[in-house]
Design a protein around this motif. Sequence first.
Motif, PDB file in Angstrom:
ATOM      1  N   GLU A  73       1.016  -1.211   0.020  1.00 23.41           N
ATOM      2  CA  GLU A  73      -0.124  -0.068   0.058  1.00 23.41           C
ATOM      3  C   GLU A  73       0.900   1.054  -0.116  1.00 23.41           C
ATOM      4  OE1 GLU A  73      -3.261  -0.249  -0.522  1.00 23.41           O
ATOM      5  OE2 GLU A  73      -2.817  -2.839  -0.480  1.00 23.41           O
ATOM      6  N   LEU A  74       0.289   2.553  -0.539  1.00 25.02           N
ATOM      7  CA  LEU A  74       1.041   3.615  -0.582  1.00 25.02           C
ATOM      8  C   LEU A  74       1.384   4.199   0.892  1.00 25.02           C
ATOM      9  CD1 LEU A  74      -0.666   5.582  -3.695  1.00 25.02           C
ATOM     10  CD2 LEU A  74       1.805   4.378  -3.434  1.00 25.02           C
ATOM     11  N   SER A  75       2.278   4.712   1.130  1.00 26.79           N
ATOM     12  CA  SER A  75       2.499   5.251   2.323  1.00 26.79           C
ATOM     13  C   SER A  75       2.091   6.908   2.249  1.00 26.79           C
ATOM     14  CB  SER A  75       4.099   5.312   2.953  1.00 26.79           C
ATOM     15  OG  SER A  75       4.244   3.853   3.066  1.00 26.79           O
ATOM     16  N   GLU A  76       1.583   7.369   3.319  1.00 29.98           N
ATOM     17  CA  GLU A  76       1.272   8.888   3.204  1.00 29.98           C
ATOM     18  C   GLU A  76       2.272   9.687   3.889  1.00 29.98           C
ATOM     19  OE1 GLU A  76      -1.537  10.525   1.924  1.00 29.98           O
ATOM     20  OE2 GLU A  76      -2.549   8.478   1.415  1.00 29.98           O
ATOM     21  N   PRO A  77       2.577  11.045   3.546  1.00 35.52           N
ATOM     22  CA  PRO A  77       1.964  11.814   2.374  1.00 35.52           C
ATOM     23  C   PRO A  77       2.600  11.049   1.169  1.00 35.52           C
ATOM     24  CG  PRO A  77       3.598  13.034   3.373  1.00 35.52           C
ATOM     25  CD  PRO A  77       3.637  11.552   4.252  1.00 35.52           C
ATOM     26  N   ILE A  78       1.767  11.547   0.112  1.00 39.97           N
ATOM     27  CA  ILE A  78       2.397  11.228  -1.294  1.00 39.97           C
ATOM     28  C   ILE A  78       2.433  12.513  -1.935  1.00 39.97           C
ATOM     29  CG2 ILE A  78       1.651  10.149  -3.350  1.00 39.97           C
ATOM     30  CD1 ILE A  78      -0.123   8.379  -1.927  1.00 39.97           C
ATOM     31  N   ASP A  79       3.777  13.041  -2.044  1.00 39.59           N
ATOM     32  CA  ASP A  79       4.183  14.235  -2.596  1.00 39.59           C
ATOM     33  C   ASP A  79       5.051  14.007  -3.751  1.00 39.59           C
ATOM     34  OD1 ASP A  79       4.700  16.954  -3.058  1.00 39.59           O
ATOM     35  OD2 ASP A  79       6.168  16.890  -1.747  1.00 39.59           O
ATOM     36  N   PRO A  80       4.399  13.767  -5.272  1.00 46.88           N
ATOM     37  CA  PRO A  80       5.189  13.414  -6.262  1.00 46.88           C
ATOM     38  C   PRO A  80       6.372  14.323  -6.650  1.00 46.88           C
ATOM     39  CG  PRO A  80       3.069  14.271  -6.925  1.00 46.88           C
ATOM     40  CD  PRO A  80       3.226  14.305  -5.468  1.00 46.88           C
ATOM     41  N   LEU A  81       7.475  13.557  -6.660  1.00 49.78           N
ATOM     42  CA  LEU A  81       8.697  14.386  -7.335  1.00 49.78           C
ATOM     43  C   LEU A  81       8.703  14.825  -8.723  1.00 49.78           C
ATOM     44  CD1 LEU A  81      11.701  14.740  -5.907  1.00 49.78           C
ATOM     45  CD2 LEU A  81      12.405  12.538  -7.119  1.00 49.78           C
ATOM     46  N   PHE A  82       8.035  14.032  -9.535  1.00 49.87           N
ATOM     47  CA  PHE A  82       7.853  14.646 -10.960  1.00 49.87           C
ATOM     48  C   PHE A  82       6.559  13.656 -11.451  1.00 49.87           C
ATOM     49  CE2 PHE A  82      11.859  12.111 -11.081  1.00 49.87           C
ATOM     50  CZ  PHE A  82      11.371  11.088 -11.960  1.00 49.87           C
ATOM     51  N   VAL A  83       6.397  13.944 -12.769  1.00 48.47           N
ATOM     52  CA  VAL A  83       5.315  13.334 -13.594  1.00 48.47           C
ATOM     53  C   VAL A  83       6.181  12.363 -14.464  1.00 48.47           C
ATOM     54  CG1 VAL A  83       3.631  13.455 -15.476  1.00 48.47           C
ATOM     55  CG2 VAL A  83       3.523  15.142 -13.447  1.00 48.47           C
ATOM     56  N   LEU A  84       5.902  11.017 -14.325  1.00 53.53           N
ATOM     57  CA  LEU A  84       6.663   9.910 -15.207  1.00 53.53           C
ATOM     58  C   LEU A  84       6.708  10.344 -16.897  1.00 53.53           C
ATOM     59  CD1 LEU A  84       8.462   7.298 -14.879  1.00 53.53           C
ATOM     60  CD2 LEU A  84       6.520   6.150 -14.910  1.00 53.53           C
ATOM     61  N   GLY A  85       7.685  10.172 -17.185  1.00 53.67           N
ATOM     62  CA  GLY A  85       7.661  10.133 -18.666  1.00 53.67           C
ATOM     63  C   GLY A  85       8.344   9.029 -19.210  1.00 53.67           C
ATOM     64  N   PRO A  86       9.675   8.951 -19.923  1.00 55.91           N
ATOM     65  CA  PRO A  86      10.123   7.659 -20.492  1.00 55.91           C
ATOM     66  C   PRO A  86      10.567   6.811 -19.230  1.00 55.91           C
ATOM     67  CG  PRO A  86      11.202   9.570 -21.272  1.00 55.91           C
ATOM     68  CD  PRO A  86      10.460   9.886 -20.231  1.00 55.91           C
ATOM     69  N   ILE A  87      10.497   5.389 -19.325  1.00 59.37           N
ATOM     70  CA  ILE A  87      10.715   4.414 -18.551  1.00 59.37           C
ATOM     71  C   ILE A  87      11.788   3.404 -19.146  1.00 59.37           C
ATOM     72  CG2 ILE A  87       9.923   2.374 -17.188  1.00 59.37           C
ATOM     73  CD1 ILE A  87       7.065   3.829 -17.647  1.00 59.37           C
ATOM     74  N   GLY A  88      12.753   3.144 -18.413  1.00 60.28           N
ATOM     75  CA  GLY A  88      14.027   2.234 -18.655  1.00 60.28           C
ATOM     76  C   GLY A  88      13.860   0.990 -17.991  1.00 60.28           C
ATOM     77  N   LEU A  89      14.050  -0.413 -18.449  1.00 64.43           N
ATOM     78  CA  LEU A  89      13.737  -1.339 -17.806  1.00 64.43           C
ATOM     79  C   LEU A  89      14.730  -2.431 -18.135  1.00 64.43           C
ATOM     80  CD1 LEU A  89      10.015  -1.730 -18.021  1.00 64.43           C
ATOM     81  CD2 LEU A  89      11.195  -1.132 -15.938  1.00 64.43           C
ATOM     82  N   GLY A  90      15.489  -3.290 -17.324  1.00 63.05           N
ATOM     83  CA  GLY A  90      16.483  -4.437 -17.528  1.00 63.05           C
ATOM     84  C   GLY A  90      16.617  -5.171 -16.523  1.00 63.05           C
ATOM     85  N   TYR A  91      17.461  -6.341 -16.953  1.00 56.90           N
ATOM     86  CA  TYR A  91      17.842  -7.041 -15.741  1.00 56.90           C
ATOM     87  C   TYR A  91      19.438  -7.251 -15.791  1.00 56.90           C
ATOM     88  CZ  TYR A  91      18.433 -11.340 -13.549  1.00 56.90           C
ATOM     89  OH  TYR A  91      18.679 -12.517 -12.519  1.00 56.90           O
ATOM     90  N   ASP A  92      19.901  -6.955 -14.648  1.00 58.36           N
ATOM     91  CA  ASP A  92      21.293  -7.400 -14.100  1.00 58.36           C
ATOM     92  C   ASP A  92      21.554  -8.723 -13.733  1.00 58.36           C
ATOM     93  OD1 ASP A  92      23.771  -7.076 -13.520  1.00 58.36           O
ATOM     94  OD2 ASP A  92      23.867  -5.024 -12.501  1.00 58.36           O
ATOM     95  N   ARG A  93      22.225  -9.539 -14.668  1.00 60.49           N
ATOM     96  CA  ARG A  93      22.314 -10.835 -14.404  1.00 60.49           C
ATOM     97  C   ARG A  93      23.635 -10.812 -13.093  1.00 60.49           C
ATOM     98  NH1 ARG A  93      19.819 -14.673 -16.697  1.00 60.49           N
ATOM     99  NH2 ARG A  93      19.131 -14.089 -18.792  1.00 60.49           N
ATOM    100  N   SER A  94      24.512  -9.895 -13.101  1.00 62.72           N
ATOM    101  CA  SER A  94      25.649  -9.966 -12.171  1.00 62.72           C
ATOM    102  C   SER A  94      25.167  -9.631 -10.852  1.00 62.72           C
ATOM    103  CB  SER A  94      26.718  -8.678 -12.580  1.00 62.72           C
ATOM    104  OG  SER A  94      26.058  -7.588 -12.222  1.00 62.72           O
TER     105      SER A  94
END
Length: 168
Positions: A73-94
């Motif tokens: 569950e989200l913890s209060e207070p919720i004060d967003p740092l910014f609005v999400l734009g591009p997302i990068g995703l990956g997996y680091d096997r090391s």
Amino acid sequence: MSVFHEFDDVDKFTVGTQGRPGARTFFLQIRAEGTRLAVKCEKQQAAAISQYLDKVLADLPPAEDRPIQGAMELSEPIDPLFVLGPIGLGYDRSNDRVLLQLEEMGEVDEDGEMVDDENRGHIRIYITRGQAAAFAKHAGQVIESGRPECQWCSSPMDPDGHACPRMN
């Protein structure tokens, strides 16, 4: 000066909403090293992250660690740092961790080019396979808890009523 956070060890990575179905605002929330950050996002972005994590996890051994039930569950207070734009995703096997890079939505000029790209906020986190699995499952539940679909037109139905184009 842009905001940049990087965490190799995250205590919590979750998604949640504020508001009633049909007018919900989605947030990603990260807790690491005594810091709690929130990022405002779109429902589709949360769904895309969840789908990607499911794909990555399908090719890996089952996760042994799982966050404590109810810890998503989200913890209060919720004060967003910014609005999400591009997302990068990956997996680091090391280090057997999933990498997520969350970038602030930037301004775009009339040619579709990013304006002042280097001053956008960035958050880079590494999460365990268990955290990734828990996020994906929880995100699915959060997304599905919105407005139900109309059985006739598949459009979302508001609690106040629904003007179905197939029933007129």
